[in-house]
Design a protein around this motif. Sequence first.
Motif, PDB file in Angstrom:
ATOM      1  N   ARG A  83       0.871  -1.261   0.107  1.00 19.37           N
ATOM      2  CA  ARG A  83       0.135  -0.108   0.010  1.00 19.37           C
ATOM      3  C   ARG A  83       0.856   1.370  -0.026  1.00 19.37           C
TER       4      ARG A  83
ATOM      5  N   ARG B 235       0.141   6.152  -7.805  1.00 15.78           N
ATOM      6  CA  ARG B 235      -1.102   6.666  -8.055  1.00 15.78           C
ATOM      7  C   ARG B 235      -1.281   6.372  -9.822  1.00 15.78           C
TER       8      ARG B 235
ATOM      9  N   SER C  62      -3.326  -7.717  -3.872  1.00 11.07           N
ATOM     10  CA  SER C  62      -4.108  -6.960  -2.659  1.00 11.07           C
ATOM     11  C   SER C  62      -3.088  -5.746  -2.154  1.00 11.07           C
ATOM     12  N   ALA C  63      -3.776  -4.924  -1.959  1.00 13.02           N
ATOM     13  CA  ALA C  63      -2.953  -3.628  -1.223  1.00 13.02           C
ATOM     14  C   ALA C  63      -2.428  -3.876   0.149  1.00 13.02           C
TER      15      ALA C  63
ATOM     16  N   VAL D   5      -5.149  -3.516  -5.645  1.00 12.24           N
ATOM     17  CA  VAL D   5      -6.503  -3.509  -5.540  1.00 12.24           C
ATOM     18  C   VAL D   5      -6.888  -3.431  -4.192  1.00 12.24           C
ATOM     19  N   GLU D   6      -7.996  -2.857  -3.681  1.00 11.55           N
ATOM     20  CA  GLU D   6      -8.432  -3.152  -2.388  1.00 11.55           C
ATOM     21  C   GLU D   6      -9.205  -4.452  -2.047  1.00 11.55           C
TER      22      GLU D   6
ATOM     23  N   ARG E 192     -11.555  -2.557  -5.618  1.00 13.94           N
ATOM     24  CA  ARG E 192     -11.387  -1.398  -6.264  1.00 13.94           C
ATOM     25  C   ARG E 192     -10.171  -1.356  -6.433  1.00 13.94           C
TER      26      ARG E 192
ATOM     27  N   TYR F 158      -6.408   0.527  -6.363  1.00 13.06           N
ATOM     28  CA  TYR F 158      -5.819   1.601  -5.489  1.00 13.06           C
ATOM     29  C   TYR F 158      -4.586   2.018  -6.242  1.00 13.06           C
TER      30      TYR F 158
END
Length: 402
Positions: free
Chosen positions: A278, A283, A353-354, A376-377, A381, A383
């Motif tokens: 994370r 971005r 996964s984040a 992704v979250e 979603r 990330y």
Amino acid sequence: MSDSRGQQPSDRPPQAGDGRPAGPPERRGGILMGRPFGVPVYVTPSWFVIAALITWVFGGQLGEVLPDLGGARYLVAFSFAVAFYASVLVHELAHTLVALRYKLGVRRIQLQFFGGVSEIENEAESPWREFWLAFVGPLLSLLLGGVFYLAVRAVELSTVPGVLLTGLMISNLVVAAFNLLPGLPLDGGRMLRAVVWAVSGKPMTGTVVAAWVGRGLAVAVLIGLPLLSSARGIERTTTDTLVDAVLAAVLAAIIWNGATGSLRNARLKEVLPGLRLRELARRAVEVTADTPLGEALRRAREAQAGAVIVVDGRGEPIALVRESAVRSVPEHRRPWVAVGPLARDLEPGLRLSADLGGEDLLRAVQSTPAGEYLVVEPDGRVYGVASLSDIEQRLTAAVTGR
């Protein structure tokens, strides 16, 4: 030389049911010779180099001891090379059996230029398990040396069996003695690490001490081996002196690099828990496959994003634009090149996964090598995008302290 090389847990394939692929195919390490106790044994191409060298050197010595053999002495010498490495395999199997007994996992055994390597996947849970895991290899070599000594006493020394058994006795005792030297990556280094670990209560302290002793051994081998050879009082040619120097340099390099690698892996294990995907993700902006690269990069600059995701007509991510592909497109061509051909389709292993971090993150990255990964979250979603170069830079900075 032989050592039981403990691999970091990050080398293990992911387990089924963790939302990631089952792991990469088994890495081959040469010619597969068999799977004793379920562990693959490989002979690397470098083994044939050392086997040829042993055959040449030992064959020449046999010509002096058993002159009646003629050209057959090289066949006998090659038989010795094979039997010697069979002894090395027994040494490595001893490490393997103890590792399996402790449920540490063994990826494979390799027979290579300077001996063998047992690639043990996990670290021992206690210093005394570590000590026994390391000591059992030299112990088996000592026992083999004793067995060959008893066999030598039962035959005539000036015969082929006598010469072979004597050579195997001496070589196994040398292997045992060399591996008991107290410096990583040798078995004696792991034993020293275990002792320091037990006294200090800190495995990292044991690794640092054993690694620096290993580096000292490398320097001692580099300087001492040629001096020892020249001090034996035997007349030596320039070629003999050069061979001794090259052998000392190669041995010293192997020991030095092994000690340095052990230290680096220990530091890596310390910093791994703090590695979080994370925090590493960039971005990203989303564009369709027909978007010109120049336009995609403009949007990324405006959004202060470091990555570009290709989406379909429903807005679902389908590919990641490769940073290496972007760099290969000249600036003046970017308005005329679509991002689609520059992107890699989203395979299951490229969606992470984040919440991944530490060893789980490294296993996921190793299972599907790529330059970029979609982050992704837990609910699916997007990330952001994680770059492999960013992960490597973070690890390098943590391990080297830079």
